[in-house]
Design a protein around this motif. Structure first.
Motif, PDB file in Angstrom:
ATOM      1  N   ILE A 180      53.709  32.879  37.355  1.00  9.46           N
ATOM      2  CA  ILE A 180      52.610  32.982  36.403  1.00  9.46           C
ATOM      3  C   ILE A 180      51.425  32.175  36.908  1.00  9.46           C
ATOM      4  N   ALA A 181      50.243  32.810  36.922  1.00  7.16           N
ATOM      5  CA  ALA A 181      49.038  32.117  37.391  1.00  7.16           C
ATOM      6  C   ALA A 181      48.681  30.988  36.429  1.00  7.16           C
ATOM      7  N   LEU A 194      32.393  36.267  38.633  1.00 10.71           N
ATOM      8  CA  LEU A 194      31.042  36.134  38.095  1.00 10.71           C
ATOM      9  C   LEU A 194      30.005  36.075  39.208  1.00 10.71           C
ATOM     10  N   LEU A 195      30.318  35.381  40.307  1.00  9.44           N
ATOM     11  CA  LEU A 195      29.384  35.301  41.433  1.00  9.44           C
ATOM     12  C   LEU A 195      29.146  36.679  42.043  1.00  9.44           C
ATOM     13  N   PHE A 196      30.215  37.436  42.215  1.00 10.11           N
ATOM     14  CA  PHE A 196      30.064  38.788  42.757  1.00 10.11           C
ATOM     15  C   PHE A 196      29.257  39.674  41.815  1.00 10.11           C
ATOM     16  N   THR A 236      40.736  30.456  36.131  1.00  8.68           N
ATOM     17  CA  THR A 236      39.340  30.049  35.960  1.00  8.68           C
ATOM     18  C   THR A 236      38.559  30.199  37.261  1.00  8.68           C
ATOM     19  N   VAL A 237      39.143  29.769  38.380  1.00 10.94           N
ATOM     20  CA  VAL A 237      38.490  29.902  39.682  1.00 10.94           C
ATOM     21  C   VAL A 237      38.268  31.378  40.014  1.00 10.94           C
TER      22      VAL A 237
END
Length: 209
Positions: free
Chosen positions: A161-162, A175-177, A168-169
């Motif tokens: 499980i992440a 979001l940057l992309f 979040t990262v």
């Protein structure tokens, strides 16, 4: 013993409908440009939203939207959005619905759309045993999940499980992309090319999705 139907979840039905609306949204703009070319002789100009031209165009588009749902549901039991979400329209006995049932569930679709923002429709779908909207109840239909031939099973454990930090990262990278895509997309717009810019603007929602 009759097997109980695998009823589609409300969120899956909403996702399928959203996909269908996205395809209709994409089709709306080239159809509008074609109509402007035929009716006014030029594709440049405002949307024909008022008067006789507006009534004719939007009446034709509503007919196209109606056919968009009716024909595939009658032919294969699902619209394109439902096919992509692995859903299908069936009668209450599990058989393929009749033409009358398909017509009734789609004729009443505008009523369901009006009730959705008022939360009346979601509440009614939640309370009914088979998550049926008004069109389904009157038409005698229900929406079921298509069976999957291979369903992969996972042995869940904390190791696979992440973590919240990793998610979040990953979200920040996404979001940057997305921000880079929006900036690059905006640079394509130009006052000197109004028609191309208009097409780019109306195509932005499906492009960002």
């Amino acid at each position: 013993e009759t097997e109980a139907p695998d009823i589609a979840e409300i969120r899956d039905r909403f996702a399928a409908f959203a996909l269908d609306i996205m395809f209709l949204y994409i089709a709306y703009w080239p159809l509008m440009l074609i109509y402007r070319k035929i009716a006014f002789g030029s594709v440049a100009g405002p949307i024909p939203a008022a008067g006789k031209s507006g009534l004719v165009f939007h009446g034709l588009f509503l007919l196209i939207a109606f056919v968009w749902f009716v024909i595939p549901e009658l032919a294969v039991g699902a619209s394109l959005g439902k096919l992509m979400c692995r859903l299908a329209v069936r009668g209450r006995d599990g058989s393929y619905p009749s033409l009358i049932s398909i017509l009734m569930r789609n004729i009443l679709r505008p009523v369901d759309i009006i009730l959705f923002p008022l939360l009346i429709l979601p509440a009614a779908m939640e309370w009914t045993g088979w998550h049926r909207r008004i069109g389904d109840i009157i038409g005698g239909t229900l929406v079921v999940k298509r069976p999957q031939k291979f369903r992969r099973q996972y042995a869940l454990s904390l190791e696979i499980i992440a973590s919240a930090t990793e998610r979040t990262v990953a979200f920040m990278i996404d979001l940057l992309f997305i921000a880079g895509f929006i900036v690059g997309y905006a640079l394509l717009l130009s006052p000197g090319r109004p028609l191309e810019s208009m097409i780019l603007v109306v195509m932005f929602p499906p492009a960002i999705i």
